[in-house]
Design a protein around this motif. Structure first.
Motif, PDB file in Angstrom:
ATOM      1  N   VAL A   1     -57.346 -13.622   4.069  1.00  0.00           N
ATOM      2  CA  VAL A   1     -56.256 -13.403   3.109  1.00  0.00           C
ATOM      3  C   VAL A   1     -54.875 -13.552   3.733  1.00  0.00           C
ATOM      4  O   VAL A   1     -53.882 -13.715   3.003  1.00  0.00           O
ATOM      5  N   THR A   2     -54.781 -13.481   5.057  1.00  0.00           N
ATOM      6  CA  THR A   2     -53.474 -13.586   5.712  1.00  0.00           C
ATOM      7  C   THR A   2     -53.044 -15.046   5.729  1.00  0.00           C
ATOM      8  O   THR A   2     -53.659 -15.888   6.392  1.00  0.00           O
TER       9      THR A   2
ATOM     10  N   ASP B   1     -66.450  -6.996   9.021  1.00  0.00           N
ATOM     11  CA  ASP B   1     -66.101  -7.307   7.624  1.00  0.00           C
ATOM     12  C   ASP B   1     -64.594  -7.214   7.424  1.00  0.00           C
ATOM     13  O   ASP B   1     -63.979  -8.065   6.768  1.00  0.00           O
ATOM     14  N   PHE B   2     -64.013  -6.158   7.973  1.00  0.00           N
ATOM     15  CA  PHE B   2     -62.571  -5.920   7.862  1.00  0.00           C
ATOM     16  C   PHE B   2     -61.783  -7.080   8.476  1.00  0.00           C
ATOM     17  O   PHE B   2     -60.869  -7.641   7.852  1.00  0.00           O
TER      18      PHE B   2
ATOM     19  N   THR C   1     -57.033  -7.239  -7.019  1.00  0.00           N
ATOM     20  CA  THR C   1     -56.454  -8.465  -7.564  1.00  0.00           C
ATOM     21  C   THR C   1     -56.291  -9.520  -6.484  1.00  0.00           C
ATOM     22  O   THR C   1     -56.613 -10.698  -6.683  1.00  0.00           O
ATOM     23  N   LEU C   2     -55.796  -9.104  -5.315  1.00  0.00           N
ATOM     24  CA  LEU C   2     -55.599 -10.038  -4.212  1.00  0.00           C
ATOM     25  C   LEU C   2     -56.935 -10.598  -3.735  1.00  0.00           C
ATOM     26  O   LEU C   2     -57.067 -11.812  -3.518  1.00  0.00           O
ATOM     27  N   LEU C   3     -57.936  -9.731  -3.572  1.00  0.00           N
ATOM     28  CA  LEU C   3     -59.241 -10.214  -3.123  1.00  0.00           C
ATOM     29  C   LEU C   3     -59.860 -11.162  -4.139  1.00  0.00           C
ATOM     30  O   LEU C   3     -60.442 -12.189  -3.772  1.00  0.00           O
TER      31      LEU C   3
ATOM     32  N   ILE D   1     -62.950 -13.224  -2.962  1.00  0.00           N
ATOM     33  CA  ILE D   1     -63.622 -12.283  -2.069  1.00  0.00           C
ATOM     34  C   ILE D   1     -64.032 -11.046  -2.864  1.00  0.00           C
ATOM     35  O   ILE D   1     -63.229 -10.476  -3.601  1.00  0.00           O
ATOM     36  N   SER D   2     -65.266 -10.622  -2.711  1.00  0.00           N
ATOM     37  CA  SER D   2     -65.753  -9.419  -3.381  1.00  0.00           C
ATOM     38  C   SER D   2     -65.258  -8.182  -2.651  1.00  0.00           C
ATOM     39  O   SER D   2     -65.061  -8.192  -1.428  1.00  0.00           O
TER      40      SER D   2
END
Length: 435
Positions: A189-190, A181-182, A163-165, A170-171
């Motif tokens: 998102v931060t 990627d991480f 949900t957040l992504l 973001i996929s």
């Protein structure tokens, strides 16, 4: 003379009849096989029907062996099990077959409390060790000798807040994702979502340098536990990566509460937790405010999407008077296809047989919600099991890692510089390993 011979023959005949009668009576008396087991599961998640699998195994075993009664003491909690088992050995009442917690395995193997199973395997044409995942099978080895069979297992994956992504456009990453990627997703998102000047949405929680080291191919110790390799250049890559991750949060310490209310994108998660909280009914009790899934751990530049495999072992007491029966019983528990299927269907664990995990029935695990496109498939699980590694199990591991954690935390927090610190840590840990 003839009468004397008749008396001797009669005496021999009577003795033979008596011996046969005693033997027959002994054969009619039930043999007791004692099992050591704890209540619940090994993975610290809720589970109903605590003894459902073992009871089914016992029922089938007793039907095949009508002169055998299998018994166990119920109600022993996992946290009390190690002490209970030790008391049984001290009093001479140890069970014939017993489950072995991973932290206890080296102790029982080194003290001669377990039977070496190699001869049983060698002489049993109905047993093929190749059905197991290598890390699972080798988990029961001590000094290159096999003392226990794997019964069930779990792996660590990465929890993803879908949900957040999705909110951030973001996929969900694929199972071949990496550290870059991480980092990139965590940076995106931060943020401060409510405009109060404080970060309230985060990239990760509870991801450790140890997990990063595993995924970067770092061998921290030699197999015999006598040397450490913290000065490896791959370990320097690990710490630089962890420092970069930590800096994204600008000093904020992300909490479990942040994660539980859906403000965190990623968190390491065991398969046991995944299987417990993904379907109904536990799904409605936890993580109900967002959709989520699990994928493999991110790969480092020198490693892969690898995590540690944890295994629950079963062994046979060296003092058991029913060694052959005990071997057949642990085969029924750890090797039998039906039992391994029950573990897949009725527990929070993963079977240790490859053919069970990639079977058609395994698809049911991932069909809890037909509206979801779940990221993890049986093929992914199987690949992760094949790639997994065992935890270190040598004598001074805990004390060495306690020192390493303390010193590496100083590097991550900036208390001491990274330059040359790993050489010092390696030197000090090598000294610890010599005790």
């Amino acid at each position: 003379m003839k009468n004397q011979k008749k008396c001797i023959l009669l005496s021999i005949l009577l003795a033979a009849i008596l011996i046969f009668a005693i033997y027959f009576r002994m054969q009619q008396q039930p043999i007791t096989l004692k099992i050591g087991i704890f209540a619940g599961n090994n993975w610290n998640v809720p589970q109903g029907e605590t003894y459902a699998i073992i009871d089914e195994v016992i029922k089938n075993f007793e039907e095949k062996n009508p002169n055998v009664k299998v018994k166990y003491v119920s109600g022993i909690k996992k946290e009390d099990y190690s002490e209970w088992l030790a008391e049984q050995f001290i009093s001479g009442n140890e069970p014939d077959v017993f489950f072995i917690l991973s932290d206890d395995f080296n102790l029982y193997a080194s003290m001669g409390a377990l039977i070496n199973l190699s001869d049983f395997i060698k002489n049993d044409n109905d047993f093929d060790s190749n059905v197991y995942y290598p890390a699972a099978f080798n988990f029961g080895k001590f000094e290159d000798k096999l003392y226990a069979l794997p019964c069930e297992s779990t792996l660590t994956f990465m929890f993803v807040n879908k949900t957040l992504l999705s909110k951030e456009g973001i996929s969900i990453p694929n199972n071949n994702w990496n550290w870059n990627d991480f980092l990139e997703i965590c940076r995106k998102v931060t943020k401060d979502t409510d405009g109060d000047g404080m970060i309230d949405q985060f990239g990760y929680y509870d991801y450790s340098w140890r997990q990063a080291a595993i995924s970067n191919g770092v061998d921290l110790f030699s197999e015999d536990g006598k040397n450490s390799y913290f000065a490896d250049s791959r370990m320097e890559e690990v710490l630089k990566f962890i420092i970069n991750l930590k800096n994204i949060n600008n000093g904020y310490e992300v909490s479990s509460k942040d994660f539980d209310i859906g403000r965190v994108a990623f968190r390491p998660f065991t398969f046991a937790e995944y299987k417990t909280y993904k379907p109904y009914p536990w799904r409605i009790k936890k993580y109900t405010s967002f959709e989520w899934d699990c994928i493999k751990m991110p790969a480092g530049p020198s490693g892969g999407n690898i995590s540690i495999l944890n295994v629950l072992l079963v062994g046979i007491s060296a003092k058991s008077e029913q060694k052959n029966l005990a071997w057949n019983f642990i085969k029924n528990l750890c090797y039998d296809e039906k039992t391994q299927q029950m573990i897949l269907q009725k527990s929070q664990s993963l079977p240790v047989r490859r053919d069970i995990i990639i079977s058609a029935k395994a698809q049911d695990i991932f069909s809890w919600d037909s509206t979801e496109n779940n990221a993890m498939t049986p093929t992914d699980i199987s690949a992760a099991m094949d790639e997994s590694i065992m935890p270190y199990k040598f004598k001074n591991y805990d004390s060495a890692m306690l020192y390493a954690d303390n010193e590496i935390l100083k590097i991550i927090n900036g208390t001491i510089p990274l330059n040359n610190s790993l050489n010092k840590i390696q030197k000090e840990i090598n000294a610890i390993l010599q005790y």
